[in-house]
Design a protein around this motif. Structure first.
Motif, PDB file in Angstrom:
ATOM      1  N   THR A 167       7.571   0.363   4.668  1.00 33.31           N
ATOM      2  CA  THR A 167       6.173   0.152   4.521  1.00 33.31           C
ATOM      3  C   THR A 167       5.532   0.087   6.072  1.00 33.31           C
ATOM      4  O   THR A 167       5.449  -1.128   6.383  1.00 33.31           O
ATOM      5  N   THR A 171      -3.422  -4.665  -4.509  1.00 29.76           N
ATOM      6  CA  THR A 171      -2.311  -3.819  -4.996  1.00 29.76           C
ATOM      7  C   THR A 171      -2.785  -2.411  -5.312  1.00 29.76           C
ATOM      8  O   THR A 171      -1.818  -1.370  -5.096  1.00 29.76           O
ATOM      9  N   ARG A 172      -3.970  -2.158  -5.814  1.00 30.64           N
ATOM     10  CA  ARG A 172      -4.458  -0.983  -6.359  1.00 30.64           C
ATOM     11  C   ARG A 172      -4.727  -0.198  -4.862  1.00 30.64           C
ATOM     12  O   ARG A 172      -4.403   0.999  -4.810  1.00 30.64           O
ATOM     13  N   TYR A 187      -2.958  -0.515  -1.955  1.00 27.90           N
ATOM     14  CA  TYR A 187      -1.653   0.033  -1.461  1.00 27.90           C
ATOM     15  C   TYR A 187      -1.132   1.103  -2.370  1.00 27.90           C
ATOM     16  O   TYR A 187      -0.658   2.123  -1.927  1.00 27.90           O
ATOM     17  N   LYS A 188      -1.225   1.246  -3.931  1.00 29.68           N
ATOM     18  CA  LYS A 188      -0.738   2.155  -4.605  1.00 29.68           C
ATOM     19  C   LYS A 188      -1.695   3.479  -4.312  1.00 29.68           C
ATOM     20  O   LYS A 188      -1.156   4.679  -4.456  1.00 29.68           O
ATOM     21  N   ARG A 189      -2.864   3.302  -3.905  1.00 29.32           N
ATOM     22  CA  ARG A 189      -3.555   4.533  -3.593  1.00 29.32           C
ATOM     23  C   ARG A 189      -3.128   5.194  -2.406  1.00 29.32           C
ATOM     24  O   ARG A 189      -3.107   6.352  -2.147  1.00 29.32           O
ATOM     25  N   ASP A 235      -0.229   4.904  -1.422  1.00 33.81           N
ATOM     26  CA  ASP A 235       1.151   5.455  -1.792  1.00 33.81           C
ATOM     27  C   ASP A 235       0.776   7.045  -2.366  1.00 33.81           C
ATOM     28  O   ASP A 235       1.866   7.959  -2.024  1.00 33.81           O
TER      29      ASP A 235
END
Length: 478
Positions: A213, A362-363, A365-367, A369
């Motif tokens: 990360t 968290t959203r 972070y996933k975006r 990704d």
């Protein structure tokens, strides 16, 4: 021409020691003398381990006298970045909080270097906790490139790059979470390789999974491709406490002499999305022809990374902020109060970066990704057609201390990281090296060579081919 120990490559020194031309103690004495004479010029070293180095040199000499088997780096001086541990030596991590911390054991790759016969001569400078692409901290101050010490050496392995270019040491491995091996290599005119994720084990605690990360790894820095490959052979191989480590394959040294006839290389100085100074472009345009002379085919391309440089950098920052945020918890666990009484002991840049930074959701972070996935797919698509991608390492040459660039070729950029082209390969885990390509106004320019995952051999082979066509060893300051 007869040369002394400080002019030799690591491989040349190891050979000279085995042949009896130099003794380990004579080599260490020469290296320590040069460090003490010249370190003030660039501030490459934070700590010089005179006593440890001489103790190890005496032991190396005893092993020779008694006919013991010698490792591939027997008697060769090595410097270690001050983020990594050497037993009995302080590891400051560039922070006043750890100015007097002494390591109780060796980092795994340091233990492997010792087992190969290397002699530790000191610790090289790094920004606080390695968070920066230039090198400065409140423990030791800034490190400059030997080509102009008033200009930055890059970071976060800036002390390693400067130590190599000033011939203070022949080997100085670093670590790379966003370009920290390749940027100093570019700004100091040396060779630096960020290998495929997992090739060199990265044992991180308390979080064993932190190195994803974004992807971060140790990597060799040296004045020659051969020396980097030699040290990579020593440091590579799986480790039970690194969940991302991979078994070692063939010897990387074998790739140094491998021809690149028939290799297909994609050339994109700006990767289609990054601003690059015209002077840097000119150097790269001249240097890339060396691959063709070595038998490769070179095509000019624009990779489709799916996003512009701002979106890629934003995704990188989102992921990195998650990782950096864990540093707060680690500091608290060690009894520090980074939000309170210890705040003023941290560098303002670091406070801005992690203490006062807004934590990503968290959203978000996933975006990030998903952006990371688009970058990966774009590069894999390119590597379906080409063996390697060649770009600029940085869009600019070394700049004066505390004068981060705010624009390149008329394009406004984020000043702290917007001028580097290294981060995409920390999002993907693919191998990437910076090779000296030439000079712009007397300052070194690095060429980035990247390959498909686990194709480190191809990156090394192409790097060595460039070195044979355009040797850079006589360009270092006297």
């Amino acid at each position: 021409m007869v040369t002394g120990p400080t002019d030799r490559t690591a491989a040349g020194l190891a050979r000279a020691i085995r042949d009896g031309e130099f003794s380990p103690t004579a080599v260490v004495d020469a290296v320590l003398e040069r460090i003490h004479e010249r370190n003030e010029r660039t501030n490459a070293f934070v700590t010089v381990t005179d006593d440890l180095a001489r103790e190890m040199a005496n032991e190396a000499e005893r092993a020779i006298d008694e006919g013991e088997p010698l490792g591939p780096l027997h008697g060769v001086p090595v410097a270690i970045k001050d983020l990594d541990d050497v037993e009995g030596v302080r590891t400051t991590s560039g922070s006043l909080l750890f100015e007097d911390r002494v390591a109780e054991s060796d980092s795994p790759f340091v233990a492997r270097l010792k087992e190969a016969g290397a002699i530790i001569v000191g610790k090289t400078n790094t920004p606080e906790f390695g968070l920066g692409v230039t090198t400065d901290n409140r423990v030791a101050g800034p490190t400059g490139t030997p080509f102009d010490p008033d200009r930055v050496s890059g970071g976060s392995s800036g002390g390693a790059g400067a130590a190599l270019a000033d011939r203070l040491v022949p080997l100085a491995p670093g670590s790379d979470a966003g370009g920290s091996v390749r940027i100093p290599a570019s700004f100091c005119g040396v060779y630096g390789l960020k290998p495929t994720q997992g090739v060199i084990p990265n044992v991180t605690r308390p979080n064993a999974f932190a190195s994803h990360t974004p992807f971060s790894t140790h990597g060799p820095l040296a004045r020659t491709v051969g020396d980097a490959a030699l040290s990579l052979d020593v440091m590579a191989g799986s480790h039970p406490r690194d969940p991302f480590s991979v078994p070692k394959g063939d010897e990387y040294r074998d790739a140094v002499d491998r021809p690149i006839d028939g290799m297909e290389i994609a050339f994109s100085p700006d990767m289609g999305v990054y601003p690059v100074d015209p002077a840097v472009r000119e150097v790269l345009e001249d240097a890339v022809s060396a691959f063709e002379r070595a038998g490769a085919t070179v095509d000019r391309v624009d990779p489709d990374l799916g996003h512009d440089n701002e979106a890629i950098l934003d995704a990188y920052y989102t992921m990195a902020t998650v990782r950096w945020g864990s540093l707060l918890e680690n500091l608290r666990a060690e009894g520090f109060d980074p939000l309170g009484e210890d705040r003023d002991r941290l560098r303002p840049y670091l406070v801005e970066l992690i203490v006062d930074a807004e934590e990503p959701t968290t959203r978000e972070y996933k975006r990030a990704d998903v952006v990371r996935t688009h970058v990966l797919d774009g590069l894999v698509d390119l590597f379906d057609e080409y063996d390697l991608l060649v770009t600029a390492t940085a869009g600019t040459t070394p700049f004066p201390h505390d004068e981060e660039p705010e624009e390149i070729d008329g394009v406004e950029i984020e000043p702290y990281r917007g001028w580097v082209l290294t981060q995409p390969f920390n999002l993907t885990g693919q191998p990437a090296a910076s090779v000296p390509a030439g000079f712009a106004d007397g300052l070194p320019v690095g060429m980035q060579i990247a390959g498909q995952r686990h194709d480190d051999d191809a990156v090394i082979a192409a790097s060595a081919a460039l070195e044979r066509q355009r040797p850079w060893h006589d360009a270092y300051p006297a």
